[in-house]
Write a protein that holds these residues in place. Sequence first.
Motif, PDB file in Angstrom:
ATOM      1  N   THR A 164       1.927   0.315  -7.215  1.00 58.50           N
ATOM      2  CA  THR A 164       3.375   0.156  -7.050  1.00 58.50           C
ATOM      3  C   THR A 164       3.981   1.533  -6.806  1.00 58.50           C
ATOM      4  O   THR A 164       3.536   2.533  -7.380  1.00 58.50           O
ATOM      5  CB  THR A 164       4.052  -0.491  -8.285  1.00 58.50           C
ATOM      6  OG1 THR A 164       3.939   0.380  -9.416  1.00 58.50           O
ATOM      7  CG2 THR A 164       3.435  -1.836  -8.609  1.00 58.50           C
ATOM      8  N   TRP A 165       4.985   1.565  -5.951  1.00 52.19           N
ATOM      9  CA  TRP A 165       5.602   2.843  -5.580  1.00 52.19           C
ATOM     10  C   TRP A 165       6.998   2.554  -5.048  1.00 52.19           C
ATOM     11  O   TRP A 165       7.151   1.949  -3.985  1.00 52.19           O
ATOM     12  CB  TRP A 165       4.737   3.542  -4.530  1.00 52.19           C
ATOM     13  CG  TRP A 165       5.168   4.928  -4.173  1.00 52.19           C
ATOM     14  CD1 TRP A 165       6.109   5.714  -4.795  1.00 52.19           C
ATOM     15  CD2 TRP A 165       4.649   5.728  -3.099  1.00 52.19           C
ATOM     16  NE1 TRP A 165       6.213   6.934  -4.194  1.00 52.19           N
ATOM     17  CE2 TRP A 165       5.327   6.974  -3.141  1.00 52.19           C
ATOM     18  CE3 TRP A 165       3.694   5.526  -2.109  1.00 52.19           C
ATOM     19  CZ2 TRP A 165       5.076   7.988  -2.224  1.00 52.19           C
ATOM     20  CZ3 TRP A 165       3.443   6.530  -1.210  1.00 52.19           C
ATOM     21  CH2 TRP A 165       4.119   7.757  -1.269  1.00 52.19           C
ATOM     22  N   ALA A 166       8.005   2.968  -5.785  1.00 50.89           N
ATOM     23  CA  ALA A 166       9.389   2.619  -5.451  1.00 50.89           C
ATOM     24  C   ALA A 166      10.066   3.670  -4.587  1.00 50.89           C
ATOM     25  O   ALA A 166      10.003   4.866  -4.877  1.00 50.89           O
ATOM     26  CB  ALA A 166      10.193   2.453  -6.737  1.00 50.89           C
ATOM     27  N   ASP A 167      10.724   3.194  -3.565  1.00 54.08           N
ATOM     28  CA  ASP A 167      11.686   4.010  -2.834  1.00 54.08           C
ATOM     29  C   ASP A 167      13.009   3.864  -3.591  1.00 54.08           C
ATOM     30  O   ASP A 167      13.585   2.774  -3.636  1.00 54.08           O
ATOM     31  CB  ASP A 167      11.821   3.499  -1.403  1.00 54.08           C
ATOM     32  CG  ASP A 167      12.856   4.268  -0.577  1.00 54.08           C
ATOM     33  OD1 ASP A 167      13.675   5.006  -1.168  1.00 54.08           O
ATOM     34  OD2 ASP A 167      12.867   4.106   0.656  1.00 54.08           O
ATOM     35  N   THR A 216       0.815  -1.217   0.000  1.00 51.48           N
ATOM     36  CA  THR A 216       0.000   0.000   0.000  1.00 51.48           C
ATOM     37  C   THR A 216       0.847   1.264   0.000  1.00 51.48           C
ATOM     38  O   THR A 216       0.392   2.320  -0.422  1.00 51.48           O
ATOM     39  CB  THR A 216      -0.937   0.025   1.225  1.00 51.48           C
ATOM     40  OG1 THR A 216      -0.154  -0.148   2.414  1.00 51.48           O
ATOM     41  CG2 THR A 216      -1.973  -1.085   1.132  1.00 51.48           C
ATOM     42  N   ASN A 217       2.073   1.162   0.467  1.00 48.30           N
ATOM     43  CA  ASN A 217       2.923   2.347   0.565  1.00 48.30           C
ATOM     44  C   ASN A 217       4.179   2.185  -0.279  1.00 48.30           C
ATOM     45  O   ASN A 217       4.377   1.177  -0.951  1.00 48.30           O
ATOM     46  CB  ASN A 217       3.304   2.588   2.038  1.00 48.30           C
ATOM     47  CG  ASN A 217       2.096   2.862   2.904  1.00 48.30           C
ATOM     48  OD1 ASN A 217       1.266   3.696   2.572  1.00 48.30           O
ATOM     49  ND2 ASN A 217       1.980   2.131   4.011  1.00 48.30           N
ATOM     50  N   GLN A 218       5.036   3.186  -0.218  1.00 50.29           N
ATOM     51  CA  GLN A 218       6.317   3.145  -0.903  1.00 50.29           C
ATOM     52  C   GLN A 218       7.125   1.947  -0.388  1.00 50.29           C
ATOM     53  O   GLN A 218       7.151   1.679   0.807  1.00 50.29           O
ATOM     54  CB  GLN A 218       7.063   4.452  -0.639  1.00 50.29           C
ATOM     55  CG  GLN A 218       8.225   4.723  -1.553  1.00 50.29           C
ATOM     56  CD  GLN A 218       8.796   6.109  -1.315  1.00 50.29           C
ATOM     57  OE1 GLN A 218       8.824   6.595  -0.186  1.00 50.29           O
ATOM     58  NE2 GLN A 218       9.248   6.752  -2.369  1.00 50.29           N
ATOM     59  N   ILE A 275      -9.494  -1.234 -20.240  1.00 54.02           N
ATOM     60  CA  ILE A 275      -8.983  -0.956 -18.896  1.00 54.02           C
ATOM     61  C   ILE A 275      -9.378  -2.093 -17.972  1.00 54.02           C
ATOM     62  O   ILE A 275     -10.560  -2.396 -17.814  1.00 54.02           O
ATOM     63  CB  ILE A 275      -9.566   0.374 -18.351  1.00 54.02           C
ATOM     64  CG1 ILE A 275      -9.196   1.536 -19.271  1.00 54.02           C
ATOM     65  CG2 ILE A 275      -9.063   0.631 -16.928  1.00 54.02           C
ATOM     66  CD1 ILE A 275      -9.931   2.816 -18.928  1.00 54.02           C
ATOM     67  N   HIS A 276      -8.384  -2.728 -17.360  1.00 53.29           N
ATOM     68  CA  HIS A 276      -8.662  -3.775 -16.387  1.00 53.29           C
ATOM     69  C   HIS A 276      -8.941  -3.135 -15.033  1.00 53.29           C
ATOM     70  O   HIS A 276      -8.171  -2.315 -14.547  1.00 53.29           O
ATOM     71  CB  HIS A 276      -7.487  -4.741 -16.291  1.00 53.29           C
ATOM     72  CG  HIS A 276      -7.345  -5.615 -17.495  1.00 53.29           C
ATOM     73  ND1 HIS A 276      -8.034  -6.808 -17.644  1.00 53.29           N
ATOM     74  CD2 HIS A 276      -6.621  -5.460 -18.633  1.00 53.29           C
ATOM     75  CE1 HIS A 276      -7.729  -7.346 -18.803  1.00 53.29           C
ATOM     76  NE2 HIS A 276      -6.875  -6.559 -19.426  1.00 53.29           N
ATOM     77  N   GLY A 277     -10.060  -3.509 -14.423  1.00 47.78           N
ATOM     78  CA  GLY A 277     -10.438  -2.914 -13.145  1.00 47.78           C
ATOM     79  C   GLY A 277     -11.070  -1.540 -13.329  1.00 47.78           C
ATOM     80  O   GLY A 277     -11.642  -1.227 -14.372  1.00 47.78           O
ATOM     81  N   ASP A 278     -10.922  -0.682 -12.293  1.00 51.02           N
ATOM     82  CA  ASP A 278     -11.591   0.625 -12.329  1.00 51.02           C
ATOM     83  C   ASP A 278     -10.713   1.750 -12.866  1.00 51.02           C
ATOM     84  O   ASP A 278     -11.156   2.900 -12.974  1.00 51.02           O
ATOM     85  CB  ASP A 278     -12.109   0.997 -10.923  1.00 51.02           C
ATOM     86  CG  ASP A 278     -10.991   1.047  -9.879  1.00 51.02           C
ATOM     87  OD1 ASP A 278      -9.800   0.997 -10.252  1.00 51.02           O
ATOM     88  OD2 ASP A 278     -11.320   1.127  -8.681  1.00 51.02           O
ATOM     89  N   GLY A 279      -9.458   1.451 -13.184  1.00 43.92           N
ATOM     90  CA  GLY A 279      -8.564   2.477 -13.725  1.00 43.92           C
ATOM     91  C   GLY A 279      -7.908   3.343 -12.668  1.00 43.92           C
ATOM     92  O   GLY A 279      -7.118   4.235 -12.995  1.00 43.92           O
ATOM     93  N   LEU A 280      -8.219   3.108 -11.415  1.00 45.58           N
ATOM     94  CA  LEU A 280      -7.634   3.916 -10.330  1.00 45.58           C
ATOM     95  C   LEU A 280      -6.360   3.287  -9.772  1.00 45.58           C
ATOM     96  O   LEU A 280      -5.716   3.868  -8.891  1.00 45.58           O
ATOM     97  CB  LEU A 280      -8.663   4.113  -9.211  1.00 45.58           C
ATOM     98  CG  LEU A 280      -9.927   4.891  -9.615  1.00 45.58           C
ATOM     99  CD1 LEU A 280     -10.915   4.949  -8.456  1.00 45.58           C
ATOM    100  CD2 LEU A 280      -9.576   6.298 -10.080  1.00 45.58           C
ATOM    101  N   GLN A 281      -6.013   2.115 -10.281  1.00 41.95           N
ATOM    102  CA  GLN A 281      -4.757   1.488  -9.864  1.00 41.95           C
ATOM    103  C   GLN A 281      -3.581   2.366 -10.333  1.00 41.95           C
ATOM    104  O   GLN A 281      -3.636   2.984 -11.388  1.00 41.95           O
ATOM    105  CB  GLN A 281      -4.631   0.067 -10.416  1.00 41.95           C
ATOM    106  CG  GLN A 281      -4.652  -0.072 -11.932  1.00 41.95           C
ATOM    107  CD  GLN A 281      -6.042  -0.292 -12.499  1.00 41.95           C
ATOM    108  OE1 GLN A 281      -7.019   0.284 -12.032  1.00 41.95           O
ATOM    109  NE2 GLN A 281      -6.133  -1.123 -13.525  1.00 41.95           N
ATOM    110  N   THR A 282      -2.545   2.449  -9.517  1.00 40.70           N
ATOM    111  CA  THR A 282      -1.423   3.330  -9.823  1.00 40.70           C
ATOM    112  C   THR A 282      -0.147   2.535 -10.050  1.00 40.70           C
ATOM    113  O   THR A 282       0.021   1.438  -9.530  1.00 40.70           O
ATOM    114  CB  THR A 282      -1.176   4.347  -8.684  1.00 40.70           C
ATOM    115  OG1 THR A 282      -0.834   3.631  -7.488  1.00 40.70           O
ATOM    116  CG2 THR A 282      -2.403   5.210  -8.447  1.00 40.70           C
ATOM    117  N   ARG A 283       0.748   3.148 -10.841  1.00 38.66           N
ATOM    118  CA  ARG A 283       2.046   2.543 -11.119  1.00 38.66           C
ATOM    119  C   ARG A 283       3.130   3.609 -10.999  1.00 38.66           C
ATOM    120  O   ARG A 283       2.905   4.789 -11.261  1.00 38.66           O
ATOM    121  CB  ARG A 283       2.088   1.943 -12.538  1.00 38.66           C
ATOM    122  CG  ARG A 283       1.189   0.737 -12.742  1.00 38.66           C
ATOM    123  CD  ARG A 283       1.719  -0.466 -11.999  1.00 38.66           C
ATOM    124  NE  ARG A 283       0.873  -1.657 -12.142  1.00 38.66           N
ATOM    125  CZ  ARG A 283      -0.105  -1.973 -11.318  1.00 38.66           C
ATOM    126  NH1 ARG A 283      -0.415  -1.190 -10.290  1.00 38.66           N
ATOM    127  NH2 ARG A 283      -0.797  -3.092 -11.496  1.00 38.66           N
TER     128      ARG A 283
END
Length: 317
Positions: A281-284, A136-138, A207-215
Amino acid sequence: MKILVTGAAGFIGSHLCEKLLQDPSNEVIGLDAFVQKSPTPVLVREYNLRYLLPHARFTFINQDLLHVPWSEILPGVDVVYHLAGMPGVRSSWGEDFKTYVTNNIEATQRLLEGCRTYPVSKIVYASTSSVYGEKTNQVNEASTTVPLSPYGVTKLTGEQLCKVYATKDDLPIVILRFFTVYGPRQRPDMAFHRFIQHIRQNKPIPIHGDGLQTRDFTFVGDCVEAIAATAHASNIIGETINIGGKERASVLDCIAILEELFDRKIDRQFLGKASGEPRHTWADISKAQSLLGYQPKTNLRTGLQAEIMDLSQTPYL
């Protein structure tokens, strides 16, 4: 410096070879098997090599990692970049999993055996954010790895193989985990490539899902800067390093940018959620910044514009 790049005809691999050849002291050997079941057609991979094949300091070998004679290739090589493998989350289920085992696990083990026999100064293994699973987080490199797909499992297994050989045989391993790389030459099965092609053909974007997924989107030019920096970076042997991008966005955010770039409204076709894909997904990237001097420069709008331009000039589309 003599450098071997596996997967040299692929999306990231071809860009990496071009980047490495900008240094006049580098000699690059590109290895690619043109695996038939790959989501990147052979015609595309041949096109990816168009700037490399005529280059005086580039040698191309079309051969499977499972059968390549290491005695003819590895002696004298300083750095190995292992980018070869079977990509794609959605196609890794069912019977096709065998192809992932062969190309992501068995091929990696055989390369490591080759480097054990013919030592090199660095082996850089290309991994993926898919090894992290749902977060859920970085995420930093110490985060737990819980892959959601067979693809992620095979890439994590490749990492573990690298660590086993590093422990047993003191192989000089560096692991890079890429986060959603995009840009010119992006694979045909990847979202932005498909989105742009649908727009050009006046078809709704799937669009798979609701489109609010983030990358965490990483432009390929930034990505290869980080990869190439590992050749000369000190104190990175044994490290696992995230390679993320300059800008994180949702799928709907990306479509809004595409609407601006194409200057028209784009129809959407909402589908069911894809199996095996995390919502965010969110990279440190602090470790990459510290160890590699990495600083992604390309924002999403600029990167998408570059991909659109590249696809508009590609003759086979």
